[in-house]
Design a protein around this motif. Structure first.
Motif: not given
Length: 188
Positions: A125-138
C-alpha cells in the motif's frame, strides 16, 4: 618395511592430500616439526603444513557455497573464518525458492531442524492510501534465521573448517599461497 610399500608422511590424520605424501621406497619417513617460532620459510625446511587445493576466506553463504561446489568437484578445500559458527547475524532473513534450488537444499530436510517459514503473500500500500493483499499459490520466499542458514551451509560444505581464526597474513610461494604461516594452498 618392504620396498614395495610407499612411505608415509609423519601426519597420518588425512590433512594432507595423498599426492603430497612422501614417497621414499624402502622405509617409513617421519617429518619432524622444528620447535620455536615459525615463519613461512620453515615450510621449505621440514615443517609440515596443512595443505589444500583451495583456501576460502569467509564462511558465510558465498564462501560455504563455493566450498560445497569445489568439494563436489573433487578438490580439497578449507574455509578460514574469524568467527565461530553458528554466529549471530542481524542481516535480513529471507531466501527465495530459487536459492534453495540453486544450492540444492532440500526444504523438508532443512525444515526438520531450522526455521523455514513459507511466504505466500504480501500486503502492499501507500502512506495514507488503501492496502492491497497479493496472494500466490506457492511460496515466493522463505523466512529464515541467518544464524541457522549460514551454519547449515557451512557444515554441509564438507570443507575443513578453520573457525575462530582470522587471516593475519598471506604470502605468495612458487606453487600457491601460505596463509597465517601455517596453511598452504594452491588457490585462495
Amino acid at each position: 618395511v618392504p620396498a614395495s610399500v610407499a612411505s608415509l608422511s609423519g601426519r597420518i590424520d588425512c590433512r594432507l592430500p595423498h599426492r603430497n605424501a612422501a614417497i621414499i621406497p624402502g622405509f617409513v619417513h617421519r617429518t619432524r616439526k622444528p620447535s620455536g617460532i615459525l615463519d613461512a620459510r620453515s615450510a621449505l625446511h621440514g615443517f609440515e603444513m596443512d595443505s589444500y587445493d583451495v583456501l576460502i576466506v569467509g564462511g558465510g553463504p558465498a564462501g560455504s557455497s563455493c566450498a560445497w561446489a569445489l568439494r563436489n568437484s573433487g578438490l580439497n578445500v578449507a574455509i578460514l573464518d574469524k568467527q565461530v559458527f553458528p554466529r549471530d547475524k542481524i542481516c535480513g532473513g529471507w531466501i527465495t525458492p530459487g536459492v534453495l534450488s540453486k544450492l540444492e537444499v532440500d526444504s523438508g530436510e532443512y525444515r526438520r531442524y531450522n526455521l523455514l517459514q513459507p511466504i505466500t503473500g504480501f500486503r502492499v500500500g501507500t502512506i495514507g492510501g488503501s492496502a492491497r493483499e497479493v496472494k500466490y499459490p506457492q511460496p515466493v520466499s522463505y523466512g529464515i534465521r541467518r544464524r541457522e542458514f549460514d551454519d547449515y551451509l557451512l557444515r554441509r560444505s564438507g570443507a575443513r573448517l578453520l573457525l575462530g581464526t582470522p587471516l593475519t597474513n598471506l604470502k605468495p610461494v612458487a606453487d600457491g599461497w601460505i596463509a597465517n604461516n601455517a596453511i598452504r594452498s594452491h588457490f585462495v
